[in-house]
Design an enzyme around this catalytic site. Structure first.
Site, PDB file in Angstrom:
ATOM      1  N   GLY A   1       0.039   0.138   5.636  1.00 25.34           N
ATOM      2  CA  GLY A   1       0.262  -0.586   6.879  1.00 25.34           C
ATOM      3  C   GLY A   1      -0.737  -1.675   7.165  1.00 25.34           C
ATOM      4  O   GLY A   1      -0.826  -2.142   8.296  1.00 25.34           O
TER       5      GLY A   1
ATOM      6  N   THR B   1       0.841  -1.192   0.000  1.00 19.84           N
ATOM      7  CA  THR B   1       0.000   0.000   0.000  1.00 19.84           C
ATOM      8  C   THR B   1       0.878   1.245   0.000  1.00 19.84           C
ATOM      9  O   THR B   1       2.027   1.211   0.416  1.00 19.84           O
ATOM     10  CB  THR B   1      -0.975   0.019   1.196  1.00 19.84           C
ATOM     11  OG1 THR B   1      -1.693  -1.219   1.242  1.00 19.84           O
ATOM     12  CG2 THR B   1      -1.991   1.154   1.084  1.00 19.84           C
TER      13      THR B   1
ATOM     14  N   SER C   1     -11.590  -2.799   3.764  1.00 21.85           N
ATOM     15  CA  SER C   1     -10.239  -2.245   3.716  1.00 21.85           C
ATOM     16  C   SER C   1      -9.941  -1.492   4.999  1.00 21.85           C
ATOM     17  O   SER C   1     -10.849  -1.073   5.716  1.00 21.85           O
ATOM     18  CB  SER C   1     -10.104  -1.287   2.527  1.00 21.85           C
ATOM     19  OG  SER C   1      -8.879  -0.580   2.565  1.00 21.85           O
TER      20      SER C   1
ATOM     21  N   ASP D   1      -8.600 -10.023   1.589  1.00 18.14           N
ATOM     22  CA  ASP D   1      -9.204  -9.074   2.521  1.00 18.14           C
ATOM     23  C   ASP D   1     -10.667  -9.392   2.822  1.00 18.14           C
ATOM     24  O   ASP D   1     -11.271  -8.754   3.691  1.00 18.14           O
ATOM     25  CB  ASP D   1      -9.089  -7.643   1.980  1.00 18.14           C
ATOM     26  CG  ASP D   1      -7.786  -6.980   2.391  1.00 18.14           C
ATOM     27  OD1 ASP D   1      -7.036  -7.583   3.176  1.00 18.14           O
ATOM     28  OD2 ASP D   1      -7.515  -5.854   1.934  1.00 18.14           O
TER      29      ASP D   1
END
Length: 578
Positions: A465, A374, A445, A416
């Site tokens: 993170g 990310t 998310s 996810d």
């Protein structure tokens, strides 16, 4: 409110804020004295500044920064992934949120990710074609340019196209990440052709060129949405997925749409906080944590008790994240309740100010660690437009799969989802029905692009993170509230708790030995890198890559902070004069 210096260890840093000249006229409080961009790579920051010099606004600059990061930070993000973009339009005063999160293909049923024994197949969830959702980032770049920018998309994509064609030097983080993922990436011919041409893997210092990605970017520049989601690029993506055993359809690609959503807005101790709504879990969790914490004057507490309360707020917010949050187009989220002060007050009442609450004492029933994956950028332009953009391919180098001829490294965002209810994903977080996969659904998310605004200051911040994103943004908000400048906020030591596992994870310099001992005496398990008291396991030494810019309206001064944890030009804060 001023926090005691004990909030963090003294910061011994060589990265001072880059300050713009003070505005001399009477407009100092109404418009910034120039522009500021902070991103995870110096080439991306410069790309944004170039577009501003060519007459673009913050939204055009966001296209340039985002697309350039997609070229120079493949470890973190790219056209094969997605992102969230928080926008502020200075002229109208409007805030809006662009949801460019990936969506599940029709083939993505929960059963598709289980092995023959009914357990989660982590390899399928994290690697290769089945792990990839339909990308959203290219559609977001089109939307930013067409609906909010001043320049044509073709102009704002030129820096990324040029860098993809001419190349850039491979940096240590990129080479290190590739080495850790090479076994997976070498499975796929399209990936090998880019990352280990002639059988030689990329090394630090190599000139890294991506001609196929340049052609894909050029198609996007020439044809907009259809340049990626239909036609030649789309056909190559579909074939690349199919050849590796996955199932995407042309209709799914062509049917992708960015969603415009209303941001979450709440107040914290004189600050207006504007942040990410679902399918991000960040905004709701941030509202919950800050509204729990506003019941105490943190500046009057010693460091162990202050950290204890922050951790207890984290614990409760992440517990709610586990059960309630998902794609709002598919599940009913009690957002008004979860972000209300009354609900936060109820959670606060369950906190013992001197003793940890074991996570298993909080209800585990439904009620009726990513350091380099990310990336984030923050922009303020000379008109006062703002962008906080966070984008990702999920784990390092995403799925590891490049569809041959495209240069597009596909994401592995399917991990996810709660692919098997109650089973932790790669970041150790769990989910249940609210975040179960369904065709066309967006996975939950943690990305939390955020604005802060007080009577005399404006700040834009965010970070990568994984599940730690939300707590890093929380610590950043608390840092700004404490009076820290942008660079000090970007460099803050970090700690994290996510309900389960029931442990405080921390960077190596986050706590003194005395503070760690005091927290353990309160009943917390504290996990420090190499700490024998934590069984020697420890967590990653450093986390995240926070990028932030601040406008002091009272003084007419801009400043920027880029995370010193990222040494490859990431500390460069660039600004333009008006």
């Amino acid at each position: 409110m001023k926090l005691l210096p004990k909030l963090v260890l003294p910061l011994i840093l060589a990265f001072a804020p880059v300050l713009a000249a003070q505005q001399k006229d009477a407009n100092a409080g109404r418009q910034p004295p120039g522009a500021a961009i902070a991103s995870g790579h110096a080439l991306a920051t410069e790309a944004g500044l170039q577009i501003l010099r060519e007459g673009g606004n913050a939204f055009d600059a966001a296209v340039a920064v985002s697309s350039t990061l997609s070229v120079v930070e493949p470890i973190s993000s790219g056209l094969g992934g997605g992102g969230f973009f928080l926008l502020h339009e200075a002229k109208s005063g409007r805030d809006l949120f662009l949801d460019a999160r990936e969506v599940a293909p029709r083939s993505a049923t929960p059963e598709a990710f289980l092995d023959k024994d009914g357990n989660l197949d982590s390899d399928r969830a994290e690697n290769g074609p089945w792990s990839a959702g339909i990308p959203g980032l290219p559609a977001a770049l089109v939307e930013l340019a067409d609906k909010h920018g001043r320049l044509p998309l073709k102009a704002s994509l030129q820096p990324a196209i040029r860098i993809a064609e001419q190349g850039f030097p491979v940096y240590a983080r990129m080479a290190r990440g590739y080495a850790s993922r090479r076994e997976v990436m070498d499975r796929y011919p399209g990936t090998r052709a880019v990352y280990s041409p002639d059988g030689k893997p990329i090394q630090e210092g190599d000139l890294f060129k991506q001609p196929d990605l340049a052609r894909t970017l050029r198609a996007l520049a020439d044809r907009g949405f259809d340049g990626f989601y239909r036609g030649d690029v789309a056909e190559k993506l579909l074939k690349g997925v199919k050849d590796e055993g996955g199932v995407w359809t042309a209709e799914e690609l062509a049917g992708y749409r960015v969603r415009e959503r209303a941001p979450i807005v709440f107040d914290y101790r004189g600050w207006k906080i504007t942040t990410a709504p679902p399918p991000s879990s960040g905004g709701i969790a941030l509202a919950s944590m800050l509204q729990i914490l506003e019941g105490w004057d943190l500046s009057k507490l010693d460091e162990p008790h202050r950290i204890h309360l922050v951790v207890e707020a984290m614990r409760r917010a992440y517990r709610d994240r586990t059960f309630y949050l998902g794609d709002p187009d598919f599940v009913k989220i009690p957002q008004r309740t979860l972000t209300s002060r009354d609900y936060a007050a109820g959670l606060r009442a369950t906190i013992n100010p001197d003793k940890a609450t074991p996570s298993d004492l909080l209800s585990g029933q439904q009620t009726p660690l990513e350091d380099e994956e990310t990336t984030h950028f923050s922009i303020i332009d000379a008109e006062g437009n703002r962008v906080a953009g966070t984008q990702t391919v999920n784990l390092l180098y995403g799925s590891g799969l490049i569809a041959p001829g495209t240069g597009v490294l596909l994401n592995d965002e399917m991990d996810d989802f709660a692919l098997k209810p109650g089973t932790p994903n790669a970041f150790g977080v769990m989910g249940f029905d609210a975040n179960a996969p369904k065709p066309g659904k967006r996975m939950l998310s943690s990305m939390t692009p955020t604005f802060m605004e007080s009577a005399d200051k404006v700040a834009v911040l965010g970070t990568p993170g994984g599940s730690r994103i939300i707590t890093m943004v929380l610590l950043g908000v608390l840092g700004y509230d404490a009076g820290l400048d942008a660079q000090a906020v970007a460099a803050l030591p970090r700690y994290h708790h996510q309900w389960l596992p029931d442990v405080i994870q921390a960077e190596g310099n986050a706590f003194s030995a005395q503070t760690a001992s005091a927290l353990r005496a309160m009943g917390h398990q504290v996990d420090l890198p190499g700490d024998s008291a934590a069984g020697g396991r420890g967590s990653s030494h450093v986390w995240g890559n926070l990028q932030t810019v601040e406008w002091d309206k009272a003084k007419g001064v801009l400043s920027g902070g880029s995370d010193p944890r990222n040494p490859v030009g990431a500390a460069k804060i660039a600004q333009s004069a008006r």
